[in-house]
Enzyme design. Structure first.
Site, short mmCIF file in Angstrom:
data_model
loop_
_atom_site.label_atom_id
_atom_site.label_comp_id
_atom_site.label_asym_id
_atom_site.label_seq_id
_atom_site.Cartn_x
_atom_site.Cartn_y
_atom_site.Cartn_z
NE ARG A 1 -21.83 4.53 -1.23
CZ ARG A 1 -20.52 4.62 -1.07
NH1 ARG A 1 -19.95 5.80 -0.93
NH2 ARG A 1 -19.77 3.53 -1.06
N GLY B 1 -15.36 -0.85 0.64
CA GLY B 1 -14.58 -1.46 1.72
C GLY B 1 -15.38 -2.48 2.51
N GLY C 1 -17.91 2.22 -4.47
CA GLY C 1 -18.49 3.51 -4.80
C GLY C 1 -18.15 3.95 -6.22
CE LYS D 1 -3.89 4.57 -2.03
NZ LYS D 1 -4.37 4.85 -0.66
P1 ADP Z 1 -14.15 1.46 -5.83
O1 ADP Z 1 -14.54 2.79 -5.24
O2 ADP Z 1 -15.15 0.96 -6.83
O3 ADP Z 1 -13.80 0.44 -4.78
P2 ADP Z 1 -11.42 2.31 -6.17
O4 ADP Z 1 -11.69 3.46 -5.27
O5 ADP Z 1 -10.57 1.22 -5.68
O6 ADP Z 1 -12.82 1.69 -6.70
O7 ADP Z 1 -10.73 2.83 -7.51
C1 ADP Z 1 -11.33 3.74 -8.38
C2 ADP Z 1 -10.34 4.60 -9.07
O8 ADP Z 1 -9.31 3.84 -9.69
C3 ADP Z 1 -10.97 5.40 -10.19
O9 ADP Z 1 -11.03 6.75 -9.81
C4 ADP Z 1 -10.06 5.16 -11.39
O10 ADP Z 1 -9.76 6.33 -12.11
C5 ADP Z 1 -8.81 4.61 -10.74
N1 ADP Z 1 -8.01 3.83 -11.69
C6 ADP Z 1 -8.37 2.76 -12.41
N2 ADP Z 1 -7.39 2.37 -13.23
C7 ADP Z 1 -6.35 3.22 -13.04
C8 ADP Z 1 -5.05 3.35 -13.62
N3 ADP Z 1 -4.62 2.51 -14.56
N4 ADP Z 1 -4.26 4.36 -13.17
C9 ADP Z 1 -4.70 5.20 -12.23
N5 ADP Z 1 -5.92 5.13 -11.65
C10 ADP Z 1 -6.74 4.16 -12.05
#
Ligand code: ADP
Ligand code: MG
Length: 394
Positions: free
Chosen positions: A36, A376, A352, A199
């Protein structure tokens, strides 16, 4: 909607308030991914070259109006200085920075401390935000908005300052919006979206909005277990948002009516606990043991997601497929990332953690069509929502 481009704004020799997204991941005070900061350089370099004095505001994490030392931007100021190849000033004062600001000469850069140390930054009360926005606006002749990761927020340094000063979008914001437009205005087909991450509640809106726009939707990450639970499957100790099960069930029904394929995993990598050393086992998606949790999509699923992705001409991916931070559970994310690099049309990685994941797994930014700095923000854009920080730049 047309946003004012940077070339249209008179910045030569002016004091420019610049909002950046410098919200980088930190571990024990060390920046683990400076993507970033790098993405913010073109606009800063342009402003320096124009002889502007640049006053940067940015946030780090969610300090919620408190001065949390672990969320200080001080390490970011050092890294930014290294990348710019020049010394930059840092002010731990945000509202009382007028004297530092007035000492800036042409081409000087000042980074203000984490703007979210100020409770007014994120306040729902417009009048409260305006007090902070006016203070920031008093530092400068004009405002450049380049913190794409925050443009979906009605925050003082993002939205309110744009109302107070002549303004423009920085190069990063302009580039991000251009890419997202390609995804929303007539994308080349087949159009596939891959969603993962922690989530469902973060992504349910975008899934619902994209359902009738995409040809393929693949679901992985922690949120896949809410989908499996919605299908009545045993998910053991996996991450789940029980309150969203009915919403997901409706979504699955709607997808069926629309004839849209939602790809869900057929195999899962499970472990007894959430731990870097946890022992991985691959099981069928309908045979997750009750004492285990799913931490990655299985190899068969990864291969079938990859095949679906490679057939697409437009692909958007947000959210790691598994807990990529643990090497034993990074396979799914790696296979999906590799598939995106083979897409002949446009491939976009958003989020991110997703951006950090592809870099950590050894991919180069240039392997993808575009790596968005916004999680987001890009999701809300794809949801069809108005982004206050973009609307304010008209
Ligand atoms: P981004 O930042 O790319 O939008 P998110 O913040 O939604 O992504 O999610 C990222 C997190 O999701 C990572 O830290 C990863 O460890 C977690 N994650 C992925 N799969 C699982 C899982 N099966 N159980 C728990 N956490 C998970
Ligand atoms: Mg994230």
């Amino acid at each position: 909607m047309n946003i004012v481009s940077l070339d249209k704004l008179e910045v030569a020799g002016k004091r420019v308030l610049l909002r950046c997204d410098l919200n980088v991941p930190l571990k024990d005070g060390v920046i683990t991914d400076d993507g970033r900061i790098r993405a913010s350089l073109p606009t800063i370099q342009y402003l320096i070259a124009q002889g502007a004095s640049v006053i940067i505001t940015a946030h780090l994490g969610r300090p919620k109006g408190e001065r949390k030392p672990e969320l200080s931007l001080a390490p970011v100021a050092i890294r930014l200085g290294e990348l710019l190849g020049k010394k930059i000033a840092f002010s731990s004062e945000i509202t009382g920075a007028a004297s530092v600001v007035s000492s800036l000469g042409a081409g000087d850069v000042l980074l203000l401390e984490n703007i979210r140390y100020e409770a007014a930054e994120t306040s729902k009360d417009e009048a409260e935000r305006l007090v902070l926005a006016k203070e920031l606006a008093s530092y400068a002749d004009c405002f450049v908005s380049d913190g794409f990761g925050a443009v979906h927020r009605k925050h003082a340094s993002v939205y309110d300052v744009a109302k107070l000063l002549p303004h423009a979008a920085g190069y990063l914001v302009a580039a991000e919006v251009e890419v997202l437009k390609k995804l929303t205005d007539n994308p080349e087909r087949p159009y596939g979206v891959v969603l993962g991450g922690a989530k469902v509640s973060d992504k349910i809106g975008v899934i619902s909005n994209l359902l009738d726009k995409v040809n393929v939707l693949a679901i992985g990450g922690g949120m896949l277990f809410t989908f499996l639970a919605a299908q009545g499957k045993e998910i053991g100790k996996s991450l789940v948002e029980t309150d969203l099960i009915p919403t997901v069930q409706e979504l699955l029904q709607r997808a069926e009516k629309l004839g849209v394929t939602i790809l869900l995993p057929t195999d899962i990598v499970v472990a007894p606990e959430f731990n870097i050393d946890a022992q991985p086992t691959t099981v069928n998606a309908d045979a997750i043991p009750s004492d285990q949790m799913g931490l990655d999509i299985g190899p068969d699923t990864a291969a079938s997601f990859a095949r679906a992705i490679e057939e697409c001409k437009t692909v958007f991916w947000n959210g790691p497929m598994g807990v990529f931070e643990f090497p034993n559970f990074a396979h799914g994310t790696k296979v999906v990332a590799a598939a995106l690099t083979k897409v002949s049309g446009i491939s976009v990685v958003g989020g991110g953690d997703s951006a950090a994941a592809v870099r950590k797994l050894g991919f180069a930014d240039a392997d993808f069509g575009y790596i968005s700095t916004g999680g987001g923000a890009s999701l809300e854009y794809l949801e069809g929502k108005e982004l206050p920080g973009i609307t304010a730049l008209a």
